[in-house]
Design a protein around this motif. Structure first.
Motif, mmCIF file in Angstrom:
data_model
loop_
_atom_site.group_PDB
_atom_site.id
_atom_site.type_symbol
_atom_site.label_atom_id
_atom_site.label_comp_id
_atom_site.label_asym_id
_atom_site.label_seq_id
_atom_site.Cartn_x
_atom_site.Cartn_y
_atom_site.Cartn_z
ATOM 1 N N GLN A 145 12.533 46.367 13.754
ATOM 2 C CA GLN A 145 13.440 46.879 12.740
ATOM 3 C C GLN A 145 14.859 46.834 13.294
ATOM 4 O O GLN A 145 15.091 47.227 14.445
ATOM 5 N N VAL A 146 15.784 46.351 12.484
ATOM 6 C CA VAL A 146 17.188 46.306 12.881
ATOM 7 C C VAL A 146 18.013 46.984 11.787
ATOM 8 O O VAL A 146 17.628 47.005 10.619
ATOM 9 N N VAL A 147 19.136 47.559 12.192
ATOM 10 C CA VAL A 147 20.029 48.247 11.265
ATOM 11 C C VAL A 147 21.252 47.372 11.042
ATOM 12 O O VAL A 147 21.913 46.957 11.999
ATOM 13 N N ALA A 148 21.559 47.085 9.775
ATOM 14 C CA ALA A 148 22.715 46.234 9.468
ATOM 15 C C ALA A 148 23.096 46.415 8.005
ATOM 16 O O ALA A 148 22.269 46.782 7.167
ATOM 17 N N GLU A 149 24.354 46.123 7.720
ATOM 18 C CA GLU A 149 24.845 46.201 6.346
ATOM 19 C C GLU A 149 24.499 44.933 5.578
ATOM 20 O O GLU A 149 24.038 44.982 4.448
ATOM 21 N N ARG A 150 24.696 43.784 6.225
ATOM 22 C CA ARG A 150 24.406 42.504 5.592
ATOM 23 C C ARG A 150 23.045 42.010 6.075
ATOM 24 O O ARG A 150 22.860 41.693 7.243
ATOM 25 N N VAL A 151 22.112 41.938 5.146
ATOM 26 C CA VAL A 151 20.737 41.588 5.500
ATOM 27 C C VAL A 151 20.653 40.157 6.014
ATOM 28 O O VAL A 151 20.006 39.883 7.036
ATOM 29 N N SER A 152 21.300 39.224 5.330
ATOM 30 C CA SER A 152 21.187 37.817 5.721
ATOM 31 C C SER A 152 21.740 37.585 7.122
ATOM 32 O O SER A 152 21.120 36.893 7.945
ATOM 33 N N ALA A 153 22.905 38.165 7.427
ATOM 34 C CA ALA A 153 23.492 37.995 8.756
ATOM 35 C C ALA A 153 22.599 38.615 9.828
ATOM 36 O O ALA A 153 22.450 38.049 10.927
ATOM 37 N N ALA A 154 21.996 39.783 9.526
ATOM 38 C CA ALA A 154 21.122 40.430 10.501
ATOM 39 C C ALA A 154 19.885 39.588 10.772
ATOM 40 O O ALA A 154 19.431 39.481 11.919
ATOM 41 N N LEU A 155 19.312 38.972 9.727
ATOM 42 C CA LEU A 155 18.128 38.129 9.917
ATOM 43 C C LEU A 155 18.436 36.932 10.816
ATOM 44 O O LEU A 155 17.684 36.622 11.751
ATOM 45 N N VAL A 156 19.536 36.260 10.543
ATOM 46 C CA VAL A 156 19.894 35.088 11.342
ATOM 47 C C VAL A 156 20.222 35.489 12.777
ATOM 48 O O VAL A 156 19.828 34.817 13.742
ATOM 49 N N GLN A 157 20.925 36.606 12.937
ATOM 50 C CA GLN A 157 21.268 37.064 14.285
ATOM 51 C C GLN A 157 20.010 37.412 15.076
ATOM 52 O O GLN A 157 19.888 37.067 16.261
ATOM 53 N N PHE A 158 19.053 38.084 14.432
ATOM 54 C CA PHE A 158 17.806 38.402 15.136
ATOM 55 C C PHE A 158 17.055 37.121 15.492
ATOM 56 O O PHE A 158 16.513 36.992 16.604
ATOM 57 N N ALA A 159 17.010 36.186 14.555
ATOM 58 C CA ALA A 159 16.301 34.933 14.829
ATOM 59 C C ALA A 159 16.914 34.202 16.017
ATOM 60 O O ALA A 159 16.198 33.659 16.869
ATOM 61 N N ARG A 160 18.231 34.200 16.106
ATOM 62 C CA ARG A 160 18.873 33.548 17.252
ATOM 63 C C ARG A 160 18.610 34.308 18.548
ATOM 64 O O ARG A 160 18.480 33.703 19.619
ATOM 65 N N SER A 161 18.520 35.644 18.464
ATOM 66 C CA SER A 161 18.311 36.429 19.685
ATOM 67 C C SER A 161 16.943 36.176 20.309
ATOM 68 O O SER A 161 16.775 36.352 21.516
ATOM 69 N N VAL A 162 15.962 35.789 19.497
ATOM 70 C CA VAL A 162 14.618 35.502 20.039
ATOM 71 C C VAL A 162 14.368 34.005 20.118
ATOM 72 O O VAL A 162 13.226 33.570 20.312
ATOM 73 N N ASP A 163 15.431 33.197 19.962
ATOM 74 C CA ASP A 163 15.308 31.733 20.000
ATOM 75 C C ASP A 163 14.309 31.232 18.966
ATOM 76 O O ASP A 163 13.470 30.363 19.241
ATOM 77 N N ALA A 164 14.373 31.778 17.766
ATOM 78 C CA ALA A 164 13.442 31.372 16.719
ATOM 79 C C ALA A 164 13.732 29.938 16.282
ATOM 80 O O ALA A 164 14.889 29.493 16.257
ATOM 81 N N THR A 165 12.680 29.231 15.959
ATOM 82 C CA THR A 165 12.817 27.875 15.450
ATOM 83 C C THR A 165 12.627 27.811 13.946
ATOM 84 O O THR A 165 13.076 26.858 13.310
ATOM 85 N N GLN A 166 11.932 28.819 13.371
ATOM 86 C CA GLN A 166 11.682 28.813 11.938
ATOM 87 C C GLN A 166 11.803 30.233 11.402
ATOM 88 O O GLN A 166 11.438 31.196 12.086
ATOM 89 N N LEU A 167 12.299 30.338 10.176
ATOM 90 C CA LEU A 167 12.518 31.632 9.529
ATOM 91 C C LEU A 167 11.854 31.590 8.156
ATOM 92 O O LEU A 167 12.119 30.681 7.354
ATOM 93 N N VAL A 168 10.979 32.556 7.894
ATOM 94 C CA VAL A 168 10.238 32.613 6.637
ATOM 95 C C VAL A 168 10.816 33.737 5.781
ATOM 96 O O VAL A 168 10.834 34.901 6.205
ATOM 97 N N VAL A 169 11.289 33.384 4.580
ATOM 98 C CA VAL A 169 11.914 34.341 3.665
ATOM 99 C C VAL A 169 11.243 34.189 2.302
ATOM 100 O O VAL A 169 10.945 33.064 1.862
ATOM 101 N N GLY A 170 11.006 35.301 1.628
ATOM 102 C CA GLY A 170 10.414 35.261 0.305
ATOM 103 C C GLY A 170 11.442 35.008 -0.780
ATOM 104 O O GLY A 170 12.635 35.317 -0.633
ATOM 105 N N VAL A 171 10.964 34.440 -1.888
ATOM 106 C CA VAL A 171 11.824 34.270 -3.062
ATOM 107 C C VAL A 171 12.240 35.647 -3.568
ATOM 108 O O VAL A 171 11.461 36.606 -3.541
#
Length: 840
Positions: A298-324
């Motif tokens: 769980q992460v705390v952030a105002e902008r959800v999209s920026a927080a998701l991308v930042q977390f993905a980069r912090s764990v060296d993610a290669t793929q990100l799954v987002v729902g419609v």
């Protein structure tokens, strides 16, 4: 001077071949021209390992006297004086003898490295400090020799010496790891297949984490920020909605197809601290992601999209799954781009999967509601009904051709005030009525509902728009205030629940009592089936709770368990906190069930331990005298043996001694059983201690110089002479067994008040303070490594016999090193004999 390089051979368990690999590498380096010496190596009697030492230069070890025993240690000074290029140092986690320059061998290695000498060493996974408790839970064996993690992390190279668990068990069974006498016990305890598999996995994961950390450090050092796809890392974004399970399973399939990819689930929390719906969904999804082998974050952030991308980069993610998005199409048109689109724009080289699901939004209008209570809405309508006619009447008194802007602003002010008080519907009502009043009383032509100037029509539209905007702001602020107050109250309740449980009170009753108080209920009961486990009732409402019309709600909390809540009906918003209570109660029920099961299983576990110890210990001790007696009898019965009378006499003596040993063993086992059953027979009489000691010396066939006797004149004791002789015999035999060469055990007696003490003193290695209670347990030997010293019943019998005679037996340190066993018994005081007076 440059620091030497440390190279470590890491193994999952003893016997995988760490020392063998170290020596092989040493021989390879020596053949390549390097100056290699063996500083210290432990072959443990393994022929293959010993053969690799041949041909290598071996430094003499440092000899240390400790408590009368000569021990060998690594000679650091000799290594520094010799100054080789590479030193082979076995068992990095070894503890040095007290009095050495360093407490641990890894500290010796640090000194060697500081001198510029490279070191190759070995260590097992169970010796790593951070994994010590994990290994103990897996194997049940505590590890007292550990090495700090930072020492290994600083190593220049770590190599895993790997061996399949079954292959290691095969090596053990073939006698390539331990002596034959220890193989059975090792295979059935530490070296079980499940233990070895878990330890192997632990070693592989630890080394993989180290490799990953080294890769991260390299990228940071070289300023590389883009992810390297060394392995797939999939991040799944969770909103708390029911579609989360679909996204997690899709992410798990992607990770599985990529061959061992890592799965992360992340939920972004708003920084305003307000509780959001979906807590129950998130709890279920957290369990699901853990069952799929991933991790929840769980992460705390105002902008959800920026927080998701930042977390993905912090764990060296290669793929990100987002729902419609679950928002409707109209809502997305009005509200702008959603989270999915923002994530795609900012994801860069991270692949983004947009997954459709059953909850995806369709064509429809956004929902329109409010958070203001009904009384405020009514107050808004009342204010509009009173204020607007009043303002129209007052303004009509001062009406002029130039007053229209002021009239409009005053009506606008009334609309804004109504919006602040009552929200959207009173505001729209007041805007329409104000527009009508303006048009009817103040806009030419007067007293008719007709607008001649288009600007006046625009003014009416602005009236409605302003009213709607202000009311939306008020409604949102009211919603936030309501949710914040609710969240604050829920937090206080949950803190109180946690405090009640952690304070040491009964967890189940504390939770039930807090649940009744939190919702103001009349009675709350926790039931399993039809049985009430615990309940709490408000005494002031007891009569109301028993009325037939009392409202009862049922909350299921697990298998065959539920909560009965009697009182007011619960609102939908109460269900979230009720779900938290239910989770806590379910966990408390599970803990209670496990505690009960553990308590019930404790006697069975103890009996199983004794049975296993009996089979492991008695097996050897039974085989030895039986084998000796059988061999002697077989030789005597052989018709063509051609034995001389002297040989026959020796064979008969061997058979007699073996059968006597077997009889003593069986007698000891029977006595232990009687002691544990409490049916040992004791016949106390007056006994002289010096006579008991002399008898024991004869039984053990000891010469006067083999035992030092200091038998002070003491009172007789009240004891069973047979049992007391066996006690002294066991204690003296132990003292003789563990006394070093040249040291003679002593037997002393003393008297203090109405108690008499007998001490058996030796100068042996002694027993650590934390193991002294264990020496009186059945089937315990010092070190538990040698089957030639009996089954380990001697001290257990001695303690049982002494306590059966009303005495005590204790363990003390011998001054200068060693162990002193102190037996204390009551002094014998004969009852006075009454002499009848002569008849007169």
């Amino acid at each position: 001077m440059h620091r030497g390089r440390l190279r470590v051979m890491l193994g999952a368990a003893p016997g995988v071949g760490k020392t063998y690999a170290m020596l092989e590498e040493g021989r390879r380096l020596r053949e390549a021209g390097d100056d290699v010496i063996v500083a210290i190596v432990e072959t443990h009697g393994r022929a293959a390992t010993s053969s690799l030492v041949e041909g290598l230069e071996v430094l003499p070890r440092r000899r240390v006297e400790h408590r009368g025993v000569t021990l060998e240690e690594l000679d650091v000074d000799a290594v520094l004086t010799r100054r080789p290029s590479i030193a082979l140092v076995d068992e990095l986690a070894h503890t040095d003898v007290p009095g050495s320059a360093h407490a641990k061998r890894w500290e010796d290695v640090e000194q060697i490295l500081d001198a510029g000498i490279d070191v190759i060493s070995t260590v097992n996974i169970q010796h790593i400090e951070s994994l010590n408790d994990v290994v103990e839970r897996i194997t049940g064996v505590p590890q007292r020799e550990t090495i700090p993690d930072h020492v290994l992390r600083r190593a220049d190279q770590i190599e895993l010496v790997d061996l399949a668990p079954q292959a290691l068990r095969n090596r053990l069974a073939e006698g390539l790891v331990y002596p034959a006498a220890r193989v059975d016990a090792a295979l059935s305890n530490y070296f079980r297949l499940g233990n070895l598999t878990a330890l192997r996995e632990l070693a592989l994961l630890w080394l993989a984490d180290e490799v990953d950390s080294a890769l991260q450090a390299y990228r940071a050092e070289h300023g590389i920020h883009r992810p390297w796809e060394a392995r797939e890392r999939i991040v799944v974004a969770l909103t708390g909605g029911p579609e989360g399970e679909t996204l997690l399973r899709r992410g798990a399939r992607i990770a599985q197809r990529s061959g061992g990819g890592t799965l992360y689930a992340v939920h972004v929390i708003s920084p305003d601290g307000l509780a959001k719906p979906g807590a129950a969904n998130l709890a279920a999804q957290r369990s699901l992601v853990e069952s799929l082998g991933g991790s929840f974050h769980q992460v705390v952030a105002e902008r959800v999209s920026a927080a998701l991308v930042q977390f993905a980069r912090s764990v060296d993610a290669t793929q990100l799954v987002v729902g419609v998005s679950r928002r409707s199409r109209v809502a997305r048109l009005l509200g702008g781009a959603g989270t999915s689109a923002s994530v795609i724009r900012s994801s860069g080289d991270i692949d983004v999967h947009i997954v459709s699901h059953a909850e995806a939004g369709s064509l429809g209008l956004p929902r329109f509601g409010g958070a203001l209570p009904v009384r405020r809405k009514i107050a808004g309508f009342v204010l509009a009904a009173l204020a607007l006619p009043l303002v129209a009447a007052l303004l009509s008194l001062v009406r002029s051709t130039n007053s229209l802007p002021v009239d409009t602003l005053l009506f606008q002010l009334v609309v804004v005030v109504v919006a602040l008080v009552g929200g959207i519907w009173p505001a729209l009502f007041s805007a329409v009525v104000a527009g009508f009043l303006l048009d009817f009383f103040f806009i030419p032509p007067l007293y008719v509902v007709r607008i001649a100037d288009p600007m006046h029509a625009l003014a009416l539209v602005i009236f409605v728009v302003v009213a709607a905007l202000v009311s939306l702001v008020v409604d949102q602020a009211a919603r936030r205030a309501l949710v914040a107050a609710r969240a604050s109250a829920e937090a206080e309740v949950l803190v109180a629940v946690a405090g009640g449980v952690l304070s040491g009170s009964d967890a189940l009753h504390a939770l039930v009592a807090r649940l009744r108080e939190a919702f103001g209920l009349q009675r709350v009961a926790l039931l399993q089936g039809d049985t009430v486990i615990t309940s709490d009732e408000d005494p002031a409402l007891a009569d109301a709770a028993s009325r037939p019309d009392a409202i009862e709600a049922i909350q299921e909390i697990g298998e065959n368990a539920h909560i009965s809540l009697v009182g007011r009906p619960l609102e939908a918003s109460d269900r979230r906190v009720l779900g938290a209570f239910a989770s806590q109660l379910e966990a408390a029920l599970v803990q209670r069930r496990l505690s009960t099961a553990a308590a019930d299983a404790a006697p069975l576990a103890e009996a199983d331990r004794l049975r296993s110890a009996l089979l492991a210990a008695v097996g050897h001790d039974l085989r030895r005298p039986l084998a000796a007696a059988r061999a002697a009898v077989t030789s005597l019965r052989s018709p063509d043996s051609g034995l001389q009378p002297r040989d026959r006499e020796e064979l008969l003596e061997t058979a007699d001694e073996s059968l006597d040993a077997l009889g003593r063993l069986i007698s000891d086992l029977l006595d232990v059983s009687r002691l544990q059953a409490g049916v040992i027979g004791v016949h106390p009489v007056e006994v002289e201690l010096d006579q008991v000691v002399v008898t024991v010396l004869d039984e053990l066939d000891l010469a006067p110089g083999q035992v030092e006797l200091e038998l002070s004149p003491v009172a007789p004791v009240t004891a069973d002479p047979v049992l007391l002789e066996r006690v002294v015999e066991n204690l003296l035999a132990n003292a003789l067994r563990y006394s070093p060469v040249g040291a003679v055990p002593a037997v002393t007696t003393s008297e203090l008040g109405d108690r008499v003490q007998l001490r058996v003193v030796d100068a042996g290695p002694g027993i650590p303070l934390d193991r002294r209670d264990d020496v009186f347990l059945p089937f315990q030997r010092r070190g538990d490594t040698d089957n030639s010293t009996g089954v380990g019943l001697g001290l257990a019998l001695a303690k049982g016999f002494v306590e059966a005679m009303g005495g005590t037996i204790e363990v003390e340190d011998t001054p200068g090193g060693g162990l002193t066993m102190v037996v204390e018994l009551a002094a014998h005081h004969p009852s006075p004999v009454s002499v009848p007076e002569p008849a007169r």
